[in-house]
Structures are given as structure tokens and as C-alpha cells.
Write an enzyme that holds these catalytic residues in place. Structure first.
Site, PDB file in Angstrom:
ATOM      1  N   ARG A  93     -10.912   9.583   6.608  1.00  0.00           N
ATOM      2  CA  ARG A  93     -10.033   9.961   5.504  1.00  0.00           C
ATOM      3  C   ARG A  93     -10.615  11.127   4.716  1.00  0.00           C
ATOM      4  O   ARG A  93      -9.877  12.026   4.277  1.00  0.00           O
ATOM      5  CB  ARG A  93      -9.803   8.765   4.580  1.00  0.00           C
ATOM      6  CG  ARG A  93      -8.965   9.105   3.363  1.00  0.00           C
ATOM      7  CD  ARG A  93      -8.715   7.905   2.480  1.00  0.00           C
ATOM      8  NE  ARG A  93      -7.930   8.263   1.315  1.00  0.00           N
ATOM      9  CZ  ARG A  93      -7.351   7.394   0.499  1.00  0.00           C
ATOM     10  NH1 ARG A  93      -7.480   6.103   0.712  1.00  0.00           N
ATOM     11  NH2 ARG A  93      -6.651   7.792  -0.536  1.00  0.00           N
ATOM     12  N   ASN A 147      -0.271   4.093   7.491  1.00  0.00           N
ATOM     13  CA  ASN A 147       0.192   5.472   7.326  1.00  0.00           C
ATOM     14  C   ASN A 147      -0.238   6.358   8.487  1.00  0.00           C
ATOM     15  O   ASN A 147      -1.238   6.091   9.132  1.00  0.00           O
ATOM     16  CB  ASN A 147      -0.369   6.038   6.016  1.00  0.00           C
ATOM     17  CG  ASN A 147       0.422   5.579   4.818  1.00  0.00           C
ATOM     18  OD1 ASN A 147       1.635   5.586   4.825  1.00  0.00           O
ATOM     19  ND2 ASN A 147      -0.269   5.152   3.771  1.00  0.00           N
ATOM     20  N   CYS A 167       6.702   0.721   2.855  1.00  0.00           N
ATOM     21  CA  CYS A 167       5.935   1.499   1.879  1.00  0.00           C
ATOM     22  C   CYS A 167       6.147   0.874   0.515  1.00  0.00           C
ATOM     23  O   CYS A 167       7.194   0.267   0.259  1.00  0.00           O
ATOM     24  CB  CYS A 167       6.415   2.952   1.898  1.00  0.00           C
ATOM     25  SG  CYS A 167       5.572   4.037   0.716  1.00  0.00           S
ATOM     26  N   HIS A 197       7.548   8.872   2.144  1.00  0.00           N
ATOM     27  CA  HIS A 197       6.821   9.791   1.267  1.00  0.00           C
ATOM     28  C   HIS A 197       7.594  11.097   1.066  1.00  0.00           C
ATOM     29  O   HIS A 197       7.001  12.121   0.705  1.00  0.00           O
ATOM     30  CB  HIS A 197       5.407  10.064   1.783  1.00  0.00           C
ATOM     31  CG  HIS A 197       4.508   8.880   1.659  1.00  0.00           C
ATOM     32  ND1 HIS A 197       3.190   8.893   2.044  1.00  0.00           N
ATOM     33  CD2 HIS A 197       4.746   7.609   1.208  1.00  0.00           C
ATOM     34  CE1 HIS A 197       2.657   7.701   1.822  1.00  0.00           C
ATOM     35  NE2 HIS A 197       3.588   6.920   1.323  1.00  0.00           N
ATOM     36  N   TYR A 248       4.913  11.744  -3.980  1.00  0.00           N
ATOM     37  CA  TYR A 248       4.323  12.527  -2.885  1.00  0.00           C
ATOM     38  C   TYR A 248       4.984  13.903  -2.764  1.00  0.00           C
ATOM     39  O   TYR A 248       4.436  14.791  -2.100  1.00  0.00           O
ATOM     40  CB  TYR A 248       4.456  11.771  -1.564  1.00  0.00           C
ATOM     41  CG  TYR A 248       3.495  10.618  -1.440  1.00  0.00           C
ATOM     42  CD1 TYR A 248       2.194  10.815  -0.983  1.00  0.00           C
ATOM     43  CD2 TYR A 248       3.872   9.336  -1.797  1.00  0.00           C
ATOM     44  CE1 TYR A 248       1.300   9.759  -0.880  1.00  0.00           C
ATOM     45  CE2 TYR A 248       2.979   8.270  -1.703  1.00  0.00           C
ATOM     46  CZ  TYR A 248       1.698   8.495  -1.246  1.00  0.00           C
ATOM     47  OH  TYR A 248       0.812   7.444  -1.158  1.00  0.00           O
TER      48      TYR A 248
END
Length: 425
Positions: A93, A147, A167, A197, A248
Site C-alpha cells: 500500500r 478494493n 463499500c 468510489h 473519493y
């Protein structure tokens, strides 16, 4: 009923178990007899599993918690399997958030180039897990919180799996609107449409004496600053357009400012890694029998409510309307039928079917079509591999869209993720 959680060593898991043990889903899910946590990390399983077992016992819930590193054992006999895995952990990440920044692009783990890198690592693993689940527990529903949810869900549906993507953005907005209006959550429905998103809240439908009334104009007039803060969007823009975007969308509508903020700040992956280390230490403490308040800093708020209510619907216990990621099937007519959209859906034991939604205005539809085209190319790259497929998908992304930048990012993302991409050598 047995519920399996793949990625059960996640620090998210006690949020889910809290929803079973003490949350608003408790009364409607008394038949959960086993929660099987599946994870390759035995140390995390021990800490998280022990805490979850104590939480259930403290709340007087009869379900037992089992832990295993063997997927087949964990999912055998499950009615639903939740997928919440992170291939490469927080180290990967961190690369998702920093490699794009070096190229002048926003660094985010679900959106843009970083989200694409996560898809490249994740889709093959999820498809392998899904095939093994089907072999052992063929009737089990797959609920993916992993995700990038839209791309992962599309991959699962394309292979014929019984899958729905989830989500927490919509449930968070729904709860916020109910709170601001002072009404019961059950009276609130959202006209929430787009891609994962990449959604816009266009109506807040509240049932009352006059039937169902859209109260979003009232919310924008009286609680505009709170909604603007939640969406990370300018208040005057919200009131002018009459919608509330997913937060987002700041990565699209405020991209350059976000890049500057990220470069000046600390990567979210670093913050989360520190929070996770502290959470795992607390989970390992035998005196901890409730969800730590620190978990709120981890993210994923209201995940338990959304996930458990969806499982209830999919297993035929409580059919209803849920905002989920599902095959388009005409919900947004300008997209292919096999695109995955995030819209309200009718959910029951036979699956999730998108409900009709008002047409998206051109100013939203154009971006949705652009990103949906990228997602198709991203899925091809994740399934089939190849550096050139990576570059082609990046060129199609509205946050990249330049020859030289797409080529530079393709090389950088492949290099950063080589250990997770068998085709990269």
C-alpha cells in the site's frame, strides 16, 4: 449459519464481530453459529481471533470463532464468505501511495495508478480464492469488501461467481443524512449512482406522512457545511449542483491540490501501519472484550452494518434494498451490460438486481464512462498480465491520460509490484 471471513486476520474483523455481538444486526442474525476466520498469518489470526471470541462471549452471543490458515477448511459449510484481503500488506500500500506521487499523480490505494497497482496484485488472488470456494462451498455467496471493489467484483462476475461488491461510502452517507434530519435510518433511501468510489448522491428519499419526499435540498440548505466537509468538496459547488459527491471524487476534481497535500504529509499507509500495530497489541490483551475505540482511526466505519445486512438479504433472511456493486444490466444505459456499477439494488436469496435510477447528467456520465472503460482495460491487465497492457490501461485513465506519463508509470508500477506479479518475472 456459518460465516467465513477471508482475510480474517485483518484489524477490520472486530468491527464486523461487534456488529454481530452488540450492534444493530444482533436481533436479526441470531442463527450465526460459527464465524470462521481464514488468514495465512497465524500471529494475526491468534490475536484477532482471540479478541473476537471474547467479544462474543462478553455479549452473550452463542456463535463460536474458529481460525485457520487453510481456505478449504474455513469456507466449508459457509453460507456467505466475506473477502477483505490486502495482497502485499501495508508495504505494498505504501508503494501504491508513493510511486504515483513521484510521477506527479495522486497516490491513493483505490483510485488512479495506485488503485490500479492494487488491482494487478489482487484480482488473480481473489479469482483463485473464489474458484476454491466454489469447489468446497458452491452455494456460498461471496461479498467482497476488497478494493478496488468495482474491478474485483467485475472479475468475479465475469467468471460466473455468486458475488456482490460492497463499500461503506453509501451507508456512511445514509447514516449522516438520517442523523442530520433527525429521522430513523430505516426511513431513508438514497439515489446514489455511479461506479465504486465514483458516485453522486442526488436525492435523499425520506418516508413520512406525505409519502416519500426528497429532502436533499433541505439538507444542503441547512447542513451544507457538514455535507461539504464529509465530501471534501466546496460548499458553493454542492449547492449549485444539488448533489453530494463521494469524497473519493476529490482525487479527480481537486487532483493537483491533493498531490500537493500528499507530498507535504505522511502517507496514509504509514499511519495505518502504526494504528494496526497498536490494535493488534490490544487484541492480544486477554482483558479486552469490546471493540477498541482506536479502531475508528483504521477506517471502514459501519462496515459491519452494511456487510451483515447484505448477508441477511443474500441468504433470504431479510430481503431488501441495498447500495451495492453489481452488474450494470441496463441501470446506466450508456455503459455495457457487464460493467459493474454502484447503485441501489433489490437483494434477496437469488442475488442482487440493480434498480432503475434516474439518468446521470452528462457532467457525471462522461467521467463514469471514461473510468468504466479504464476499468475494463485494468481487468484485462490484471488477468492476463503484460507491461504493455498496464501502460494501455494507464493511458485510458482520466488521472493519467498522457503517453509519456503512462509509460513511466507502467514501468514504475511493475517494478514496485514484481514479487506479486508472476508474469513480470
Amino acid at each position: 449459519m456459518k460465516l467465513a471471513v477471508v482475510g480474517g486476520g485483518s484489524t477490520y474483523t472486530p468491527e464486523l464481530v461487534d456488529g454481530i455481538a452488540t450492534g444493530e444486526s444482533t436481533e436479526s442474525m441470531p442463527d450465526i453459529t460459527e464465524i470462521a476466520l481464514v488468514d495465512p498469518d497465524e500471529a494475526r489470526l491468534a490475536a484477532v481471533g482471540g479478541c473476537c471470541a471474547r467479544m462474543l462471549a462478553s455479549a452473550g452471543h452463542p456463535a463460536r470463532v474458529t481460525t485457520t490458515t487453510d481456505l478449504s477448511t474455513g469456507v466449508d459449510g459457509a453460507s456467505a464468505v466475506l473477502l477483505q484481503l490486502r495482497v502485499g500488506g501495508q508495504r505494498a500500500r505504501l508503494a501504491d501511495e508513493t510511486v504515483p506521487l513521484r510521477c506527479g499523480c495522486v497516490g491513493q490505494e483505490t483510485t488512479g495508478a495506485g488503485g490500479f497497482a492494487k488491482a494487478l496484485r489482487t484480482v488473480p488472488v481473489v479469482l483463485d480464492i473464489a474458484a476454491r470456494v466454489r469447489a468446497v462451498a458452491g452455494d456460498a455467496w461471496l461479498v467482497t469488501f476488497t478494493n478496488p471493489v468495482g474491478i474485483v467484483t467485475r472479475a468475479l462476475l465475469r467468471e460466473g461467481h455468486r458475488a456482490v461488491g460492497l463499500c461503506n461510502v453509501a451507508i456512511g452517507l445514509r447514516r449522516l443524512c438520517a442523523e442530520l434530519l433527525g429521522v430513523d435510518l430505516g426511513r431513508v433511501r438514497l439515489d446514489h449512482a455511479g461506479l465504486n468510489h465514483l458516485t453522486w448522491l442526488r436525492r435523499v428519499l425520506v418516508t413520512g406522512d406525505r409519502g416519500e419526499v426528497d429532502r436533499l435540498p433541505e439538507l444542503l440548505a441547512e447542513h451544507g457545511p457538514r455535507l461539504a466537509e464529509h465530501a471534501a468538496a466546496p460548499l458553493d459547488w454542492l449547492r449549485r449542483t444539488g448533489v453530494v459527491p463521494s469524497y473519493y471524487l476529490k482525487y479527480f476534481y481537486d487532483h493537483d491540490a491533493e498531490v500537493r497535500r500528499q507530498r507535504a504529509g505522511v502517507p496514509r499507509a504509514q499511519v495505518v501501519a502504526e494504528v494496526e500495530a497498536e490494535l493488534l497489541a490490544r487484541y492480544a490483551d486477554p482483558t479486552v472484550v469490546t471493540k477498541p475505540a482506536l479502531l475508528d482511526r483504521r477506517g471502514g466505519a459501519h462496515y459491519s452494518t452494511a456487510a451483515l445486512h447484505l448477508v441477511q438479504a443474500l441468504t433470504g433472511r431479510r430481503p431488501g434494498e441495498h447500495v451495492v456493486n453489481v452488474g450494470n444490466d441496463g441501470a446506466l444505459p450508456f455503459l455495457p451490460a457487464d460493467a459493474v456499477v454502484e447503485v441501489p439494488a433489490a437483494v434477496d436469496g437469488t442475488g442482487a438486481r440493480p434498480l432503475p435510477v434516474p439518468p446521470l447528467e452528462p457532467r457525471w456520465a462522461g467521467l463514469v464512462a471514461h473510468v468504466a472503460a479504464y476499468e475494463r482495460l485494468a481487468l484485462e491487465a490484471a488477468v492476463h498480465g503484460g507491461r504493455d497492457r498496464v501502460a494501455d490501461a494507464l493511458l485510458a485513465h482520466p488521472l493519467v491520460g498522457q503517453y509519456a506519463l503512462a509509460e513511466e508509470l507502467a514501468d514504475a508500477l511493475v517494478a514496485a509490484n514484481r514479487e506479486h506479479l508472476p508474469w513480470a518475472g
